[in-house]
Design a protein around this motif. Structure first.
Motif, PDB file in Angstrom:
ATOM      1  N   LEU A  40      35.576 -79.387  38.351  1.00 52.47           N
ATOM      2  CA  LEU A  40      34.223 -78.866  38.440  1.00 52.47           C
ATOM      3  C   LEU A  40      34.092 -77.559  37.673  1.00 52.47           C
ATOM      4  N   ASP A  41      33.046 -77.475  36.869  1.00 48.78           N
ATOM      5  CA  ASP A  41      32.705 -76.218  36.217  1.00 48.78           C
ATOM      6  C   ASP A  41      32.155 -75.286  37.291  1.00 48.78           C
ATOM      7  N   GLU A  42      32.862 -74.190  37.521  1.00 49.96           N
ATOM      8  CA  GLU A  42      32.490 -73.306  38.623  1.00 49.96           C
ATOM      9  C   GLU A  42      31.114 -72.667  38.421  1.00 49.96           C
ATOM     10  N   ALA A  43      30.610 -72.681  37.185  1.00 49.56           N
ATOM     11  CA  ALA A  43      29.290 -72.094  36.935  1.00 49.56           C
ATOM     12  C   ALA A  43      28.165 -73.077  37.222  1.00 49.56           C
ATOM     13  N   ALA A  44      28.515 -74.338  37.423  1.00 49.93           N
ATOM     14  CA  ALA A  44      27.472 -75.353  37.628  1.00 49.93           C
ATOM     15  C   ALA A  44      26.917 -75.278  39.043  1.00 49.93           C
ATOM     16  N   GLU A  45      25.600 -75.477  39.164  1.00 50.05           N
ATOM     17  CA  GLU A  45      24.968 -75.503  40.477  1.00 50.05           C
ATOM     18  C   GLU A  45      25.037 -76.913  41.042  1.00 50.05           C
ATOM     19  N   VAL A  46      25.313 -76.977  42.323  1.00 50.85           N
ATOM     20  CA  VAL A  46      25.488 -78.270  42.960  1.00 50.85           C
ATOM     21  C   VAL A  46      24.207 -79.091  42.846  1.00 50.85           C
TER      22      VAL A  46
END
Length: 761
Positions: free
Chosen positions: A545-551
């Protein structure tokens, strides 16, 4: 004509030269340089003599023989018609010159001297011109330090003298060790003395070495004008600048463009070693030390130490006024001892001359000292690297040698296992056609980390020894064998690699040496030995998971790709591909259901994604995430209108990280520690699985999300083997010796030129 002083078009003779003196000096250790001087008072009625050009030539001739060319520094009026002229030899010109110094890695004496002297003409004796020097010279800027000081460092390193020829040219050459003249009692004035110094017990000379690799240091911060020169107290390398440009640089300085910013650089690592030579056996402790001669290295430390020992063995100095003829400081003379009533050989160190009809000179001479010759100095200009085992013999004419014993290195530790994949619980709300949908379940975790590379093995022990070859010149040797790397053991992953064996040279062993933090650097070639090994190469990270992505967003469904690993040979091993579509989003499967066809009366959704790629490892690409999650969605009863909806989402299993299949290679550099093992690839997270519910259900809803099994991290490789040991031997290349001295005629008289000078061959 007794005395003649020539200054431009002015010639002063005999009584026009009222009085004067010359100060001449030769440091017999070559540790310092002084400019010979002349001070003479002349009579003239022309006051324009005071208008002069500094460094204008001033020639002094005594009884038809030119004594030297001096360069005018000042004129002082001492009476209405008398003026004192003061001049220095060409050596004095160097005291006003800048020399940037620098790090020297085998440049010749000819090259270094030329750069120091600049516009001052200089000739270097051919026996010394090709000597190579190593070490450091600081930035020299008058008045604190000048080019003359840096020249003195060069002369000390090679045992040379600097004199001024009768045409004003500097000459860099060895002092002659033959007797140049005999000073009989008839040439000696009364009032002589003999001074006796205390015996010197030993000489200690510090040997220097400079290698790159120090910490980064801020050298300047602020505003610079174009052309500003920033100087450093210690040598630096890898200079970088922000806010301005480096227009020119060396180890000791940087010239900057205009701007405001910061200049940084890395310091050289400065290591030292002391070389001790006994001077007088059994003498009370009286040690002479030389610590700051930074051109003294392994190559010439023995020669310098031996030369100083010979000097300090002479403890008697004769001081006596004589009638000077062709004598000069640095000449060996046979002089009548004022008290022992016999002739002794002595080397002149200073002469203070009084200008008159007879040239009276107060002489100081060191009894028994003979200047050393280049062919007798043991400069270590030959090196041999011994490997394996056998016997080595030094050349017959070598009296001293140096051996550096490099022990075998230690094997590296094994690498680390890759991390296992992870999943995380998530919940979020979407709004579709004004209907809120509450979602929950499991998302794939951030990329798991590949296993760290193993810690390196330490370099072999290093023992540096000076050899007295008069006690034997043939040595048996056995070089150490490198240690093996530690195997991977999950129960004890920090096991050390095995130690290498010791290197033996005659009766010496590297076991008596030390492990050096930065290894050993050959002063001649710059090669590194006995360094610590390299850290192992880490395994590749998994996709995640890209940690900057919003769920819940499209970016949330777009995983970061698994990382690539490049092995020590430059071969790439790609990470495993994830199960994604052309847009880079994880492929997924799923469906939705309502109770009666209206989302407002209850809407249930279920989704599961494809698998993610695993991390690579050296020799093994990552496993592709080809799997797909699954789901079940039931309407009970399955009629137009139902009373219960059951939704289950099952995430795809993660894939295991790649096991490292390669083992680090044995280092090529002798004595180097083994590389740490390769890390294992990371196991990938399981795919996502979630369900959602919207509207106001008119029946019962059952939702469940089950994560897949995380991938297991791959196994690392064993640590790499260490390099074998070696022996580096330094000695003087055999040289042919030829006699030297003044040229004589057939009837054994000295052969002189038109100016009364000897021809020395």
């Amino acid at each position: 004509m007794w005395n003649q002083l020539i200054y431009g078009e002015r010639i002063f003779v005999d009584r026009e030269v009222k009085d004067g003196s010359m100060a001449r000096e030769q440091d017999l250790t070559s540790a310092s340089l002084s400019a010979d001087s002349l001070s003479a008072t002349v009579r003239t009625s022309d006051p324009t003599i005071t208008t002069f050009d500094k460094n204008a030539p001033l020639t002094y001739i005594h009884r038809g023989t030119q004594r030297g060319i001096y360069y005018l520094q000042s004129i002082t009026r001492v009476s209405p018609t008398h003026y004192t002229l003061y001049g220095l030899t060409a050596m004095g010109l160097l005291s006003t010159q800048i020399h940037p110094g620098g790090i020297y890695t085998g440049q010749t004496v000819q090259e270094i001297v030329a750069s120091i002297c600049g516009p001052v003409p200089v000739i270097v004796n051919e026996r010394m011109a090709s000597i190579r020097l190593y070490g450091w010279l600081p930035y020299a800027k008058p008045p604190q330090r000048s080019a003359r000081d840096n020249l003195a460092e060069v002369l000390f390193a090679i045992g040379a003298s600097a004199g001024t020829d009768l045409d004003g040219v500097l000459r860099i050459e060895p002092l002659w060790d033959g007797v140049s003249s005999t000073v009989t009692s008839s040439r000696m004035y009364q009032g002589g003395s003999a001074e006796y110094g205390a015996p010197v017990s030993a000489v200690i000379v510090t040997e220097h070495q400079y290698i790159q690799g120090g910490e980064e240091t801020e050298l300047f911060s602020g505003t610079a004008q174009s052309g500003d020169i920033i100087t450093f107290d210690n040598p630096m390398h890898d200079l970088t600048a922000t806010g301005f440009a480096i227009l020119e640089s060396g180890a000791n300085y940087a010239k900057l463009s205009a701007g405001t910013g910061t200049l940084t650089g890395r310091a050289y690592i400065h290591s030292t070693r002391q070389v001790r030579q006994t001077v007088t056996e059994g003498a009370a402790e009286n040690v002479k030390t030389i610590t700051d001669a930074t051109l003294v290295t392994l190559v010439n430390a023995v020669a310098v130490t031996n030369r100083l020992a010979e000097y300090y063995r002479c403890v008697q100095t004769i001081q006596n006024p004589i009638v000077a003829q062709a004598e000069k400081p640095g000449y060996v003379i046979s002089i009548y001892h004022p008290y022992e009533k016999r002739y002794v050989d002595a080397c002149i160190s200073t002469m203070d001359d009084t200008i008159s009809k007879t040239l009276r000179s107060d002489v100081v001479a060191l009894v028994g000292f003979r200047p050393p010759q280049p062919e007798d100095a043991e400069y270590f200009d030959e090196r041999v690297v011994l490997t394996g085992s056998g016997q080595f013999s030094f050349p017959e004419d070598a009296e001293n040698g140096e051996a550096v014993l490099i022990g075998a290195g230690q094997g590296g530790k094994c690498g680390k296992k890759g991390q296992d994949g992870t999943s995380v619980t998530v919940s979020w709300t979407d709004t579709v056609l004004s209907i809120k949908i509450n979602n929950s379940g499991y998302a794939y975790g951030a990329p798991s980390k590949g296993g760290d590379g193993g810690e390196p093995g330490q370099g072999g022990k290093v023992l540096q020894i000076r050899l007295d070859l008069t006690q034997g010149r043939t040595f048996s040797y056995q070089c150490g064998v490198g240690g093996l790397g530690a195997p991977y053991n999950a129960d004890s992953p920090d096991t050390e690699g095995s130690l290498g064996t010791d290197t033996i040279f005659g009766s010496y062993t590297s076991a008596d040496g030390d492990v050096l933090e930065n290894g050993y650097t050959d002063p001649i070639t710059g090669e590194r030995f006995a360094e610590p090994g390299d850290t192992g190469i880490a395994g590749g990270d998994s996709a995640g998971l890209d940690e900057a992505a919003e769920v819940g967003t499209p970016q949330w469904a777009t995983p970061v790709a698994a990382g690539q690993v490049t092995d020590e040979d430059g071969n790439p091993w790609s990470g495993g591909a994830s199960n994604v579509d052309d847009a880079g989003q994880l492929k997924s499967t799923g469906d939705s259901a309502t109770f009666n066809g209206s989302s407002r009366d209850g809407d249930v959704q279920v989704y599961a994604s494809g698998a993610l790629g695993g991390g690579a490892a050296a020799g093994n690409p990552g496993t592709q995430g080809t799997g797909m999650g699954r789901y079940t969605l039931q309407r009970i009863p399955n009629t137009l209108e139902c009373t219960e909806i059951i939704a289950n989402a099952y995430g795809a299993n993660g894939v295991n990280g790649a096991d490292a299949l390669l083992v680090p290679k044995k280092p090529a550099a002798y004595g180097k520690g083994g590389r740490g093992g390769y890390g294992g690839g990371a196991g990938s997270p399981p795919g996502y699985a979630f369900t959602g519910q919207g509207g106001t259900p008119i029946g019962t809803v059952s939702r469940k999300s089950t994560p897949g099994t995380p991938g297991v991290g791959g196994k690392p490789s064993e640590g790499g083997p260490a390099a074998d040991g070696c022996i580096i031997v330094f000695y003087r290349r055999p040289v042919s010796k030829s006699g030297s001295g003044p040229l004589v005629t057939a009837d054994t008289a000295w052969f002189l030129d038109s100016l009364g000078r000897w021809f020395i061959v």
